[in-house]
Design an enzyme around this catalytic site. Structure first.
Site, PDB file in Angstrom:
ATOM      1  N   SER B  96     -13.522   0.877  -3.013  1.00  0.00           N
ATOM      2  CA  SER B  96     -13.229   2.207  -3.546  1.00  0.00           C
ATOM      3  C   SER B  96     -12.555   2.149  -4.909  1.00  0.00           C
ATOM      4  O   SER B  96     -12.006   1.114  -5.306  1.00  0.00           O
ATOM      5  CB  SER B  96     -12.321   2.978  -2.596  1.00  0.00           C
ATOM      6  OG  SER B  96     -12.966   3.147  -1.365  1.00  0.00           O
ATOM      7  N   GLN B  97     -12.539   3.291  -5.562  1.00  0.00           N
ATOM      8  CA  GLN B  97     -11.813   3.417  -6.822  1.00  0.00           C
ATOM      9  C   GLN B  97     -10.326   3.120  -6.551  1.00  0.00           C
ATOM     10  O   GLN B  97      -9.770   3.650  -5.586  1.00  0.00           O
ATOM     11  CB  GLN B  97     -11.980   4.850  -7.345  1.00  0.00           C
ATOM     12  CG  GLN B  97     -11.365   5.095  -8.702  1.00  0.00           C
ATOM     13  CD  GLN B  97     -11.398   6.567  -9.100  1.00  0.00           C
ATOM     14  OE1 GLN B  97     -11.578   7.453  -8.268  1.00  0.00           O
ATOM     15  NE2 GLN B  97     -11.232   6.832 -10.380  1.00  0.00           N
TER      16      GLN B  97
END
Lengths: 806, 246
Positions: B96-97
């Site tokens: 994920s970011q």
């Protein structure tokens, strides 16, 4: 040398090219599924126009040995159709990552280039024929468009029998057959060799050449990555590839909208995928209702709390979970409507032991039909109509349907459902929850419009909406909700920790209690939509909430230009904005198409050789050719597309509609083109006839078709053909009339004119969707009529005034 | 002899140069990592994210600053490891970011000694971040090769205390539970009831919602002392769909 135009080869090649275009849409739906894939196809189609430019530039060389050029180009198409797709699907392109990684655009551009090649090849062959046989243009165009019609029909038929990947072999074979037909008159040996190759070659291709390489991020790819997961059964049809997957170690579990208070999840299930995307699940059912108890704990179960032993109509029954829900709640009788026969057949046959054949129960009646058509033809009254949640959350959240016409959620659709409700009956529609709210609120606005259209003075008293954390269910009552029913709604929500979005008498204190949002835009929105400032709210909301109609059936298009700066700002601050990609991609495609078209249309004017050749043509022709063929290319598609959609709704079956309407359009236009050979070059009545018919249809067709929706399918098909025929017949004439006029006076301009028309068709397809989103399909037809007016005025004739409209 | 000494000398120089390069690369990575953490912190303030509404807990940020994200991404993407964006890690999965990872971790409100269960190990980055906070982490991954790679990576990087398992996350890991925090990073059409049962009273569960690469909302489930459940739906970015009066 008295050579005859290669009509058969043109027809076969045209069939192959159109089949390839339609097939690419299917193939990319399976391997990629994203708007960006369709963007690549729209750009690739510019190859058709580019062929015009190519032949303009290399006219002398290509025409000197026209037959060899034709054969090479046709065979080139056959090879490129397979090879370029195989290469394109293997490029490491990931549409989902495009917002984060601009390098994805490089891969996308490479796909453009690859897919451009087959269309350029096929169109080069066709354009060579037009340029070589200027005197036989009506016959050539007739063969061309007639072939395209047969190609579209043939592909639909083939997709019932073949997997789309195998259909690619068929396209390849057709391309080689066209080359064989063109070669035959000059060289029997080459013709025979190519003919043999056409028959056998494609089927001898190595499996890897036509293997479909699906994106890693598709639901089916993900499901099959789990240990021991395997495909149990698969069926193909033009509607999609339906796949059932069993995963014994890690069972699939699909229960959208399940309350957190539910003690248990679903029993054993099989995953069901259409074109690799989740399309529900087949739930194990042995006649015992106890394991289905979980279905009482979803937002979609709300109507059953208000009804006793209802007669239920499930629209979009799919794998049957809504049918099981009805049975679990003691439904008296269930009518299940499913448009895709392959899905119900899979459930009933291949998976019968697992599914328990729910559609064969005495209290369940399956109808293979499209929802709108079934409802229009039905004379029964139902206590409950359930509109099922069939699209996958991923597809919905990524805004993948945003450019698709959807006739299930329009004002007219809701009105049609309401007409089939018994007094006191309920219509229930369940959608995924998106944040900020989009489809739920738009559905609410559409429901209000439908109720008001039926003369309901206080729509809020007939409406209920509730939401869980991932689904929202809207209910419309045929009548006013009674106090006991409102109490039951409150009780249901309390029990399952769902939130009430709207019910008559709700206060702010009752909203946003369980699935808490920083601001309850659902509650505020529904209240505003029911209040006096509805229009102001719709205008100020940052997503499109205007009720969808049959004329503007873009329910899933939420993008507003006004919101774009804020979305871009979010992105620049490192966040990912809540953006549905469909509309921006459409705009991008349009810009690209216009830019490439302009470049390639103007290119011949910039080169000395062609400038010289063009200079020999009368000045008035040089001026009029671009205007005339641009107007025709734009106008033809701008009439065809809206009517295709109108009749799709009327025929209520996506396959019949595509087959009947597209084939009628192309075949009758082909006949019109042949007829044009008998017309005087100065004839302008076809233009007047097109304008008159198109305007007449715009004015009366919607209401006439709506009133005849209930007719038997056979009559509807016949009526469609009869209505399409005169319009299409006239539409087939202006192009060959104009091109023949050009060929007679300035042969050098023929491929240029042909290319301009090709570019315009691609631009028109994109533009027609854009205009229909904003102004409706009727407006698109009116624009087309104007374009035909311009074409009549700018007819490419020699003497000034000769082409003036009478 | 002399030649041998020369070779040894050159070897030493070469080793020193390689070490130097490694140290320089590590320093560059560390710099990039700190820049990424600063960006995450600024974003969180900007979007009023995090439990306090005004940013992310300093412990979470510090842990993020210690975690070598470049070790958790495919070698071809190492150069992008400290960009504040999600990256593919193979098998159709993503890391994920960092901003989203930080917000989710912050929402769990965990600290040293707490127990956490993660469904969907992926590359192991999230589990390692929780371990950096002193949390006793158990993590389950459905995709076998991904699970093996992550387990090996976590061991190699010194996160051997994280319990890893290959298999079905739906039933949780009752032997390791109950948990103070549960993170469900694998998409699901519903919250698995067994997981809710393995959440302690006062415990928190976070579920990111959205297609791959697109976390559109974060669902936070809180189990109150009386066992009832409360969910909150949060957007990772501030986006008010309506502006102006009323």
């Amino acid at each position: 040398m008295n050579e005859r135009p290669p009509l058969a080869a043109v027809a076969v090649l045209s069939a192959a090219a159109l089949a390839y275009e339609l097939l690419l849409l299917r193939l990319f739906a399976i391997v990629q599924w994203h708007h960006f894939a369709y963007l690549a196809i729209s750009v690739a189609l510019l190859g058709i126009g580019a062929a015009g430019s190519l032949v303009t530039l290399a006219r002398r060389r290509l025409l000197a040995a026209w037959r060899r050029s034709f054969v090479l180009a046709a065979a080139g198409f056959a090879i490129a159709a397979v090879a370029c797709f195989a290469a394109a699907e293997r490029l490491p392109f990931n549409a989902l990552e495009i917002a984060w990684n601009p390098r994805q655009f490089v891969a996308l551009a490479a796909i453009y280039v690859l897919l451009f090649i087959p269309f350029l090849s096929a169109a080069t062959a066709l354009c060579i024929a037009y340029s070589r046989f200027g005197g036989a243009i009506p016959q050539l165009y007739g063969a061309d468009i007639f072939g395209a019609g047969l190609g579209s029909l043939g592909l639909l038929a083939a997709l019932f029998l073949l997997h789309p990947a195998e259909a690619l072999c068929l396209v390849c074979g057709l391309g080689l057959a066209a080359a064989a037909l063109a070669a035959w008159p000059a060289s029997r040996r080459l013709g025979s060799a190519l003919g043999l190759l056409a028959l056998a070659g494609p089927w001898l291709l190595p499996a890897a050449a036509i293997e479909l390489v699906s994106s890693d991020y598709k639901d089916l790819s993900q499901a099959l990555r789990v240990k021991e997961a395997r495909v149990l059964a698969q069926r193909v049809s033009p509607l999609g590839v339906v796949t059932a997957v069993a995963s014994p170690l890690v069972p699939l579990r699909h229960a959208p909208g399940l309350s957190l208070n539910a003690g248990d999840g679903p029993p054993a299930q099989l995953g069901l995928f259409v074109d690799g995307q989740t399309a529900g699940a087949v739930t194990h059912f042995d006649g015992s209702l106890a394991p289905l108890a979980y279905l009482a704990h979803t937002t979609a179960a709300l109507p059953y709390r208000l009804l006793q032993r209802p007669r239920v109509l499930v629209l979009g029954a799919g794998a049957g979970s809504d049918v099981l829900q009805a049975l679990a709640h003691g439904a008296r009788r269930v009518d299940a409507v499913e448009a895709d026969r392959q899905i119900s057949a899979l459930v009933q046959e291949e998976l019968a032991n697992f599914s328990g054949r729910p559609y064969s129960r005495p209290d369940v009646h399956l109808h293979v039909a499209e929802a709108r058509g079934f409802v229009a033809a039905s004379r029964d009254d139902f206590d409950l109509i359930q509109l099922a949640l069939l699209d996958s959350f991923g597809a919905s959240a990524a805004g993948l349907g945003s450019l698709n016409e959807n006739h299930l959620y329009t004002v007219e659709a809701l009105d049609a459902y309401l007409q089939r409700l018994a007094p006191g009956g309920l219509l229930a529609v369940t959608r995924w929850v998106s944040l900020p709210p989009r489809d739920s609120l738009r559905l609410f606005a559409t429901a209000i419009a439908a109720l008001e259209g039926r003369g309901v003075a206080a729509p809020g008293r007939s409406l209920v909406m509730i939401r869980g954390w991932n689904t929202a269910t809207l209910m419309l009552k045929n009548g006013v909700l009674e106090a006991a029913e409102i109490a039951a709604v409150r009780d249901f929500c309390r029990q399952h920790s769902f939130d009430i979005v709207h019910v008559h008498g709700i206060t702010a204190a009752e909203a946003n209690l369980h699935n808490i949002q920083q601001r309850d835009d659902f509650f505020d929105g529904s209240r505003a939509l029911l209040g006096p400032a509805r229009q102001e709210f719709i205008d100020r909301y940052k997503f499109e909430l205007t009720p969808a109609t049959d004329d503007r059936p873009y329910f899933f298009h939420f993008f507003k230009w006004r919101t774009l700066p804020e979305l871009l700002d979010l992105r620049s601050r490192g966040g990912l904005p809540p953006l549905d990609w469909g509309y921006p991609v459409l705009i991008m495609a349009l810009f690209q198409a216009v830019a490439v078209s302009l470049l390639l249309i103007l290119l011949p004017l910039a080169l000395a050789d062609t400038r010289l050749a063009f200079g020999a043509a009368p000045a008035i022709l040089r001026r009029r050719v671009p205007v005339y063929f641009l107007a025709l290319g734009l106008g033809f598609m701008a009439i065809e597309i809206p009517f295709l959609q109108r009749f799709s709704l009327f025929l209520s079956h996506p396959l019949y509609a595509a087959a009947v309407v597209l084939a009628s359009f192309l075949i009758f236009a082909g006949l019109g083109a042949r007829f044009a050979a008998r017309l005087q070059p100065a004839a302008r009545w076809p233009f007047a006839a097109i304008a008159g018919l198109a305007l007449l249809y715009v004015a009366v067709l919607p209401s006439v078709l709506a009133s005849l929706m209930g007719l038997a399918q056979g009559w509807k098909i016949l009526l469609t053909i009869l209505l399409v025929a005169p319009l299409a017949f006239c539409l087939g004439m202006p192009f060959p009339l104009g091109l023949a006029a050009v060929a007679g006076r300035a042969a050098a301009l023929v491929p240029w004119a042909w290319g301009i028309n090709g570019f315009a068709s691609v631009v028109a397809t994109l533009l027609a969707t854009l205009l229909a989103i904003h102004w409706g399909q009727s407006a698109v037809v009116v624009a087309a009529v104007l374009l035909y007016g311009i074409a009549a005025w700018q007819f490419p004739s020699q003497a000034p005034g000769d082409g003036e409209a009478p | 002899m002399k030649a041998g000494r020369n070779i040894c000398g050159w070897l030493l120089v070469a080793i020193a140069l390689v070490c130097d390069a490694c140290i320089a690369a590590d320093e560059a990575m560390a710099k990039e990592r700190q820049a990424m953490v600063a960006e995450v912190a600024a974003m969180a303030r900007d979007f009023h994210a995090g439990t306090a509404g005004g940013g992310i807990d300093a412990h979470v940020l510090a842990a993020l600053g210690r975690l070598p994200r470049h070790e958790f991404v495919p070698s071809t993407l190492r150069a992008s490891a400290y960009e504040n964006r999600p990256l593919p890690v193979g098998y159709g999965q993503t890391i994920s970011q960092p901003y989203i990872v930080a917000v989710m971790t912050d929402l769990l409100r965990v600290g040293a000694g707490d127990t956490a269960l993660e469904i969907g190990t992926g590359s192991g980055y999230q589990a390692a971040l929780l371990a950096e906070l002193g949390v006793k982490v158990s993590t389950i991954e459905i995709v076998e090769p991904l699970a093996r790679e992550a387990a090996e990576r976590l061991r190699r990087l010194g996160y051997g205390g994280i319990a890893t398992r290959i298999g079905d996350g739906y039933h949780g890991w009752p032997e390791q539970g109950p948990f103070d925090a549960i993170m469900v990073t694998a998409a699901a059409s519903h919250v698995p009831p067994p997981l809710l049962r393995q959440l302690k009273s006062g415990g928190r569960m976070v579920i990111p919602v959205g297609p791959p690469f697109q976390t559109q909302q974060l669902m936070l489930v809180e189990k109150r002392a009386d066992g009832t459940l409360l969910t909150r739906q949060l957007m990772p970015v501030i986006f008010v769909p309506l502006t102006g009066g009323h």
